[in-house]
Design a protein around this motif. Sequence first.
Motif, PDB file in Angstrom:
ATOM      1  N   PRO A  12       0.800  -1.234   0.000  1.00  0.00           N
ATOM      2  CA  PRO A  12       0.000   0.000   0.000  1.00  0.00           C
ATOM      3  C   PRO A  12       0.832   1.284   0.000  1.00  0.00           C
ATOM      4  N   TRP A  13       2.090   1.222   0.386  1.00  0.00           N
ATOM      5  CA  TRP A  13       2.949   2.401   0.412  1.00  0.00           C
ATOM      6  C   TRP A  13       3.621   2.662  -0.936  1.00  0.00           C
ATOM      7  N   SER A  14       3.378   1.805  -1.910  1.00  0.00           N
ATOM      8  CA  SER A  14       4.087   1.913  -3.190  1.00  0.00           C
ATOM      9  C   SER A  14       3.696   3.159  -3.972  1.00  0.00           C
ATOM     10  N   LYS A  15       4.622   3.554  -4.813  1.00  0.00           N
ATOM     11  CA  LYS A  15       4.381   4.617  -5.780  1.00  0.00           C
ATOM     12  C   LYS A  15       4.566   3.989  -7.154  1.00  0.00           C
ATOM     13  N   VAL A  16       3.705   4.355  -8.075  1.00  0.00           N
ATOM     14  CA  VAL A  16       3.699   3.740  -9.396  1.00  0.00           C
ATOM     15  C   VAL A  16       4.018   4.795 -10.445  1.00  0.00           C
ATOM     16  N   ILE A  17       4.860   4.413 -11.390  1.00  0.00           N
ATOM     17  CA  ILE A  17       5.194   5.287 -12.509  1.00  0.00           C
ATOM     18  C   ILE A  17       4.746   4.591 -13.790  1.00  0.00           C
ATOM     19  N   LEU A  18       3.885   5.256 -14.550  1.00  0.00           N
ATOM     20  CA  LEU A  18       3.437   4.741 -15.843  1.00  0.00           C
ATOM     21  C   LEU A  18       4.052   5.599 -16.932  1.00  0.00           C
ATOM     22  N   LEU A 116      -3.271  -3.181 -31.213  1.00  0.00           N
ATOM     23  CA  LEU A 116      -3.970  -1.900 -31.135  1.00  0.00           C
ATOM     24  C   LEU A 116      -4.647  -1.682 -29.788  1.00  0.00           C
ATOM     25  N   ARG A 117      -5.317  -2.687 -29.291  1.00  0.00           N
ATOM     26  CA  ARG A 117      -6.104  -2.539 -28.055  1.00  0.00           C
ATOM     27  C   ARG A 117      -5.247  -2.206 -26.844  1.00  0.00           C
ATOM     28  N   ARG A 118      -4.003  -2.630 -26.844  1.00  0.00           N
ATOM     29  CA  ARG A 118      -3.136  -2.316 -25.701  1.00  0.00           C
ATOM     30  C   ARG A 118      -2.801  -0.832 -25.635  1.00  0.00           C
ATOM     31  N   GLY A 119      -3.100  -0.100 -26.666  1.00  0.00           N
ATOM     32  CA  GLY A 119      -2.872   1.348 -26.669  1.00  0.00           C
ATOM     33  C   GLY A 119      -4.082   2.143 -26.213  1.00  0.00           C
ATOM     34  N   LEU A 120      -5.113   1.477 -25.723  1.00  0.00           N
ATOM     35  CA  LEU A 120      -6.296   2.182 -25.211  1.00  0.00           C
ATOM     36  C   LEU A 120      -6.013   2.643 -23.782  1.00  0.00           C
ATOM     37  N   TYR A 121      -5.194   3.653 -23.655  1.00  0.00           N
ATOM     38  CA  TYR A 121      -4.719   4.097 -22.350  1.00  0.00           C
ATOM     39  C   TYR A 121      -5.821   4.646 -21.448  1.00  0.00           C
ATOM     40  N   SER A 122      -6.822   5.272 -22.016  1.00  0.00           N
ATOM     41  CA  SER A 122      -7.865   5.878 -21.177  1.00  0.00           C
ATOM     42  C   SER A 122      -8.554   4.823 -20.315  1.00  0.00           C
ATOM     43  N   VAL A 123      -8.771   3.654 -20.868  1.00  0.00           N
ATOM     44  CA  VAL A 123      -9.394   2.561 -20.117  1.00  0.00           C
ATOM     45  C   VAL A 123      -8.448   2.091 -19.025  1.00  0.00           C
ATOM     46  N   GLN A 124      -7.203   1.863 -19.389  1.00  0.00           N
ATOM     47  CA  GLN A 124      -6.237   1.356 -18.426  1.00  0.00           C
ATOM     48  C   GLN A 124      -5.948   2.368 -17.322  1.00  0.00           C
ATOM     49  N   LEU A 125      -5.903   3.652 -17.656  1.00  0.00           N
ATOM     50  CA  LEU A 125      -5.672   4.676 -16.642  1.00  0.00           C
ATOM     51  C   LEU A 125      -6.808   4.717 -15.619  1.00  0.00           C
ATOM     52  N   THR A 133      -3.691   7.919  -6.535  1.00  0.00           N
ATOM     53  CA  THR A 133      -3.975   9.336  -6.767  1.00  0.00           C
ATOM     54  C   THR A 133      -2.877   9.929  -7.638  1.00  0.00           C
ATOM     55  N   LEU A 134      -3.292  10.573  -8.708  1.00  0.00           N
ATOM     56  CA  LEU A 134      -2.355  11.164  -9.662  1.00  0.00           C
ATOM     57  C   LEU A 134      -1.446  12.166  -8.961  1.00  0.00           C
ATOM     58  N   ASN A 135      -0.152  12.073  -9.226  1.00  0.00           N
ATOM     59  CA  ASN A 135       0.907  12.930  -8.698  1.00  0.00           C
ATOM     60  C   ASN A 135       1.122  12.784  -7.192  1.00  0.00           C
ATOM     61  N   GLU A 136       0.380  11.906  -6.560  1.00  0.00           N
ATOM     62  CA  GLU A 136       0.605  11.616  -5.149  1.00  0.00           C
ATOM     63  C   GLU A 136       1.293  10.258  -5.004  1.00  0.00           C
ATOM     64  N   ASP A 137       0.674   9.236  -5.547  1.00  0.00           N
ATOM     65  CA  ASP A 137       1.300   7.919  -5.560  1.00  0.00           C
ATOM     66  C   ASP A 137       1.239   7.285  -6.952  1.00  0.00           C
ATOM     67  N   LEU A 138       0.869   8.086  -7.946  1.00  0.00           N
ATOM     68  CA  LEU A 138       0.856   7.653  -9.347  1.00  0.00           C
ATOM     69  C   LEU A 138       1.411   8.781 -10.205  1.00  0.00           C
ATOM     70  N   LEU A 139       2.468   8.482 -10.927  1.00  0.00           N
ATOM     71  CA  LEU A 139       3.076   9.455 -11.821  1.00  0.00           C
ATOM     72  C   LEU A 139       2.960   8.936 -13.244  1.00  0.00           C
ATOM     73  N   VAL A 140       2.452   9.778 -14.137  1.00  0.00           N
ATOM     74  CA  VAL A 140       2.318   9.406 -15.546  1.00  0.00           C
ATOM     75  C   VAL A 140       3.306  10.240 -16.348  1.00  0.00           C
ATOM     76  N   ILE A 141       4.127   9.547 -17.108  1.00  0.00           N
ATOM     77  CA  ILE A 141       5.168  10.205 -17.897  1.00  0.00           C
ATOM     78  C   ILE A 141       4.916   9.945 -19.377  1.00  0.00           C
ATOM     79  N   LEU A 158      12.600  11.535  -9.501  1.00  0.00           N
ATOM     80  CA  LEU A 158      13.271  11.568  -8.202  1.00  0.00           C
ATOM     81  C   LEU A 158      12.470  12.389  -7.183  1.00  0.00           C
ATOM     82  N   GLU A 159      11.916  13.493  -7.634  1.00  0.00           N
ATOM     83  CA  GLU A 159      11.091  14.322  -6.739  1.00  0.00           C
ATOM     84  C   GLU A 159       9.826  13.571  -6.323  1.00  0.00           C
ATOM     85  N   PHE A 160       9.267  12.841  -7.262  1.00  0.00           N
ATOM     86  CA  PHE A 160       8.072  12.048  -6.986  1.00  0.00           C
ATOM     87  C   PHE A 160       8.372  10.994  -5.931  1.00  0.00           C
TER      88      PHE A 160
END
Length: 160
Positions: A12-18, A116-125, A133-141, A158-160
Amino acid sequence: PKIPARIRRTVPWSKVILILRNPVDRFYSQFKMTIKDIFGLRSKTLEDFLHHEVEAMREFHMTTAPMPNRPTTTNDTTFSHPTVPWEHPLPESSWSKKLAINSYTNDPEFGHQILLRRGLYSVQLRWWLKHFTLNEDLLVINYDDMLADTKAVLYRVLEF
């Protein structure tokens, strides 16, 4: 959709970078790797894969987009791009399979290829944003940003 929940529950303490790449560039890159690595698919064109994917999306009730016309001969360079209706893509609730993004078709010609379907990012996001939470424990690059200014993206990570 189960992965983000499992990560949240397990660590639960993890941070994720996509890191997201332009879906068209990602599709083309995966196409090139697929035909390089799978001998039986080397004769397939980009248009063949696109046709297969749109057909799969229609089969799984993911879209109402009309099928593009395939070239009639190997020398035919025309590939029609029909007008895509406003209701494309259809919401996940209308899909015939919950995991249609990752579902294989029964097409023996293409086997287990999902380009093609693996590029449907809106669904996966949406799956990730249910648990992080975006920019709290989830960073999208953006992949292009990473290539253009690696140092700035590294500092952001690194800041994240």
